[in-house]
Design an enzyme around this catalytic site. Structure first.
Site, PDB file in Angstrom:
ATOM      1  N   ARG A 104       8.747  21.667   3.081  1.00 20.70           N
ATOM      2  CA  ARG A 104       8.790  20.557   4.036  1.00 20.70           C
ATOM      3  C   ARG A 104      10.214  20.322   4.521  1.00 20.70           C
ATOM      4  NH1 ARG A 104       5.265  15.683   1.508  1.00 20.70           N
ATOM      5  NH2 ARG A 104       7.068  14.509   2.236  1.00 20.70           N
TER       6      ARG A 104
ATOM      7  N   ARG B 220      15.185   9.119   1.327  1.00 25.08           N
ATOM      8  CA  ARG B 220      13.789   8.647   1.228  1.00 25.08           C
ATOM      9  C   ARG B 220      13.615   7.733   0.018  1.00 25.08           C
ATOM     10  NH1 ARG B 220      11.195  14.292   0.962  1.00 25.08           N
ATOM     11  NH2 ARG B 220       9.286  13.230   0.328  1.00 25.08           N
TER      12      ARG B 220
ATOM     13  N   LYS C 276       1.846  11.556  -6.044  1.00 29.09           N
ATOM     14  CA  LYS C 276       0.702  10.907  -5.384  1.00 29.09           C
ATOM     15  C   LYS C 276      -0.305  11.937  -4.860  1.00 29.09           C
ATOM     16  CE  LYS C 276       3.429   8.750  -2.436  1.00 29.09           C
ATOM     17  NZ  LYS C 276       4.781   9.141  -2.891  1.00 29.09           N
TER      18      LYS C 276
ATOM     19  N   ARG D 265       9.230  21.828  -4.355  1.00 29.44           N
ATOM     20  CA  ARG D 265       7.863  21.720  -3.813  1.00 29.44           C
ATOM     21  C   ARG D 265       7.607  22.757  -2.723  1.00 29.44           C
ATOM     22  NH1 ARG D 265       5.683  16.156  -1.995  1.00 29.44           N
ATOM     23  NH2 ARG D 265       7.800  16.011  -1.149  1.00 29.44           N
TER      24      ARG D 265
ATOM     25  N   ARG E 198       3.462   0.776   3.121  1.00 31.89           N
ATOM     26  CA  ARG E 198       4.781   1.151   2.664  1.00 31.89           C
ATOM     27  C   ARG E 198       5.842   0.136   3.089  1.00 31.89           C
ATOM     28  NH1 ARG E 198       4.374   6.932   2.346  1.00 31.89           N
ATOM     29  NH2 ARG E 198       6.303   7.980   1.856  1.00 31.89           N
TER      30      ARG E 198
HETATM   31  P1  AP5 Z   1       3.463  15.467  -4.786  1.00 30.92           P
HETATM   32  O1  AP5 Z   1       2.139  15.306  -5.427  1.00 30.92           O
HETATM   33  O2  AP5 Z   1       3.562  16.240  -3.529  1.00 30.92           O
HETATM   34  O3  AP5 Z   1       4.202  14.056  -4.664  1.00 30.92           O
HETATM   35  P2  AP5 Z   1       3.995  12.856  -3.624  1.00 30.92           P
HETATM   36  O4  AP5 Z   1       4.183  11.604  -4.380  1.00 30.92           O
HETATM   37  O5  AP5 Z   1       2.731  13.041  -2.864  1.00 30.92           O
HETATM   38  O6  AP5 Z   1       5.272  13.093  -2.741  1.00 30.92           O
HETATM   39  P3  AP5 Z   1       5.590  12.985  -1.198  1.00 30.92           P
HETATM   40  O7  AP5 Z   1       6.973  13.535  -1.042  1.00 30.92           O
HETATM   41  O8  AP5 Z   1       4.528  13.610  -0.355  1.00 30.92           O
HETATM   42  O9  AP5 Z   1       5.635  11.480  -0.983  1.00 30.92           O
HETATM   43  P4  AP5 Z   1       6.411  10.750   0.117  1.00 30.92           P
HETATM   44  O10 AP5 Z   1       5.971   9.386  -0.124  1.00 30.92           O
HETATM   45  O11 AP5 Z   1       7.856  10.976   0.143  1.00 30.92           O
HETATM   46  O12 AP5 Z   1       5.916  11.483   1.445  1.00 30.92           O
HETATM   47  P5  AP5 Z   1       4.696  11.240   2.433  1.00 30.92           P
HETATM   48  O13 AP5 Z   1       4.081  12.535   2.697  1.00 30.92           O
HETATM   49  O14 AP5 Z   1       3.852  10.124   1.994  1.00 30.92           O
HETATM   50  O15 AP5 Z   1       4.399  16.148  -5.911  1.00 30.92           O
HETATM   51  C1  AP5 Z   1       5.735  16.497  -5.600  1.00 30.92           C
HETATM   52  C2  AP5 Z   1       6.111  17.822  -6.319  1.00 30.92           C
HETATM   53  O16 AP5 Z   1       6.089  17.625  -7.730  1.00 30.92           O
HETATM   54  C3  AP5 Z   1       5.118  18.967  -6.056  1.00 30.92           C
HETATM   55  O17 AP5 Z   1       5.832  20.168  -5.989  1.00 30.92           O
HETATM   56  C4  AP5 Z   1       4.186  18.924  -7.270  1.00 30.92           C
HETATM   57  O18 AP5 Z   1       3.643  20.199  -7.545  1.00 30.92           O
HETATM   58  C5  AP5 Z   1       5.110  18.445  -8.373  1.00 30.92           C
HETATM   59  N1  AP5 Z   1       4.419  17.602  -9.351  1.00 30.92           N
HETATM   60  C6  AP5 Z   1       3.466  16.641  -9.105  1.00 30.92           C
HETATM   61  N2  AP5 Z   1       3.076  16.038 -10.240  1.00 30.92           N
HETATM   62  C7  AP5 Z   1       3.813  16.621 -11.243  1.00 30.92           C
HETATM   63  C8  AP5 Z   1       3.880  16.429 -12.662  1.00 30.92           C
HETATM   64  N3  AP5 Z   1       3.110  15.499 -13.271  1.00 30.92           N
HETATM   65  N4  AP5 Z   1       4.754  17.170 -13.377  1.00 30.92           N
HETATM   66  C9  AP5 Z   1       5.558  18.108 -12.736  1.00 30.92           C
HETATM   67  N5  AP5 Z   1       5.521  18.337 -11.415  1.00 30.92           N
HETATM   68  C10 AP5 Z   1       4.669  17.605 -10.670  1.00 30.92           C
HETATM   69  O19 AP5 Z   1       5.482  10.726   3.733  1.00 30.92           O
HETATM   70  C11 AP5 Z   1       6.325  11.589   4.454  1.00 30.92           C
HETATM   71  C12 AP5 Z   1       6.989  10.848   5.593  1.00 30.92           C
HETATM   72  O20 AP5 Z   1       5.989  10.364   6.501  1.00 30.92           O
HETATM   73  C13 AP5 Z   1       7.784   9.601   5.210  1.00 30.92           C
HETATM   74  O21 AP5 Z   1       9.100   9.905   4.815  1.00 30.92           O
HETATM   75  C14 AP5 Z   1       7.739   8.802   6.525  1.00 30.92           C
HETATM   76  O22 AP5 Z   1       8.652   9.320   7.468  1.00 30.92           O
HETATM   77  C15 AP5 Z   1       6.335   9.075   7.026  1.00 30.92           C
HETATM   78  N6  AP5 Z   1       5.376   8.068   6.533  1.00 30.92           N
HETATM   79  C16 AP5 Z   1       4.346   8.274   5.657  1.00 30.92           C
HETATM   80  N7  AP5 Z   1       3.681   7.139   5.424  1.00 30.92           N
HETATM   81  C17 AP5 Z   1       4.302   6.170   6.155  1.00 30.92           C
HETATM   82  C18 AP5 Z   1       4.082   4.777   6.306  1.00 30.92           C
HETATM   83  N8  AP5 Z   1       3.091   4.140   5.670  1.00 30.92           N
HETATM   84  N9  AP5 Z   1       4.920   4.095   7.116  1.00 30.92           N
HETATM   85  C19 AP5 Z   1       5.916   4.706   7.777  1.00 30.92           C
HETATM   86  N10 AP5 Z   1       6.180   6.028   7.662  1.00 30.92           N
HETATM   87  C20 AP5 Z   1       5.372   6.757   6.859  1.00 30.92           C
END
Ligand code: AP5
Length: 222
Positions: free
Chosen positions: A158, A169, A18, A129, A94
């Site tokens: 992270r 997760r 994402k 990552r 979410r």
């Molecule tokens: P990346 O682009 O970082 O993936 P992402 O989908 O953004 O992953 P996240 O882990 O950030 O998502 P998440 O939903 O778990 O965490 P969030 O920050 O939203 O890519 C991942 C890796 O793969 C990178 O190393 C990248 O280089 C590589 N990559 C990307 N694309 C690739 C490809 N095509 N091929 C190969 N490699 C690739 O949330 C974190 C925490 O915040 C949650 O756990 C929760 O506690 C809280 N939170 C956030 N939003 C809410 C909400 N709405 N409600 C309640 N709690 C929330």
């Protein structure tokens, strides 16, 4: 009259790409990126009240309580730039409660992108990552290495990216995904996220370019 700007939601499991896609979408389409994960991490590192409430939840891979996240998102959505440039919501809604909040506020996307990536790939992506704390840019030790040694030296991991936490997760994501999706069935677009990031973006680019064109046409015709 001027056409309405793009309104996009991007969803998918942890590490489905994402954040990576959002970076490219913002560069091309100029929409305002609202990532609840990024906003929460900023609150945590600034040591704010929200950050103190969110920290334990995030570090253990659980969802932060709805009211904390929702207040933060609706505040951001109400700023002027969003109205002018459009929005790209990443990581929100979410839960079904979060989706209902947006429905009540009449906040709906033009498209709900779902990045689809197999489970085993997700774990590998999280564990490798790295993040650049000075630019916020996301890297991967294998798939997207840093440009130079200076950047490499300052990369951080992270706290929620251990194998065990990624698995929990992912489980939480799966518990909520279907009920959130059910709100957006009429605008859902599933995209295979298990391809190189440029290939994934190509498909998203085509999709959003077409949407933008449609909006321009319909604003011309009245
Ligand atoms: P990346 O682009 O970082 O993936 P992402 O989908 O953004 O992953 P996240 O882990 O950030 O998502 P998440 O939903 O778990 O965490 P969030 O920050 O939203 O890519 C991942 C890796 O793969 C990178 O190393 C990248 O280089 C590589 N990559 C990307 N694309 C690739 C490809 N095509 N091929 C190969 N490699 C690739 O949330 C974190 C925490 O915040 C949650 O756990 C929760 O506690 C809280 N939170 C956030 N939003 C809410 C909400 N709405 N409600 C309640 N709690 C929330």
């Amino acid at each position: 009259s001027k056409s309405e700007p793009l309104k996009v939601m991007i969803s998918g499991a942890p590490a489905s790409g994402k954040g990576t896609q959002c970076e490219m979408i913002v560069q091309k389409f100029g929409v305002v990126h609202i990532s609840t994960g990024d906003l929460l991490r900023a609150e945590v590192s600034a040591g704010t009240e929200i950050g103190r409430k969110a920290k334990e939840y995030m570090n253990s891979g659980r969802l932060v309580p709805d009211e904390v996240v929702t207040a933060m998102v609706t505040a951001r959505l109400s700023l002027k730039d969003v109205k002018e440039k459009g929005w790209l919501l990443d990581g929100y809604p979410r839960s079904s409660a979060q989706a209902e909040t947006l429905e009540k506020l009449n906040i709906r996307p033009d498209v709900y992108i779902m990045l689809d990536v197999p489970d085993d790939i997700l774990v590998d992506r999280c564990v490798g990552r790295r993040m650049d704390p000075s630019t916020g840019k996301i890297y991967h030790i294998k798939y997207s290495p840093p440009e130079n040694g200076e950047i490499q030296a300052r990369l951080v991991t992270r706290p929620d990216d251990t194998e065990e936490k990624v698995k929990s997760r992912l489980q939480i994501y799966k518990q909520n995904a279907e009920s959130v999706l059910s709100t957006y069935l009429n605008v859902v677009k599933k995209i295979d996220g298990n391809r190189p990031k440029e290939v994934v973006f190509n498909e998203i680019d085509t999709l959003l370019s077409r949407l933008q064109k449609d909006k321009e046409e319909s604003s011309k015709s009245g």
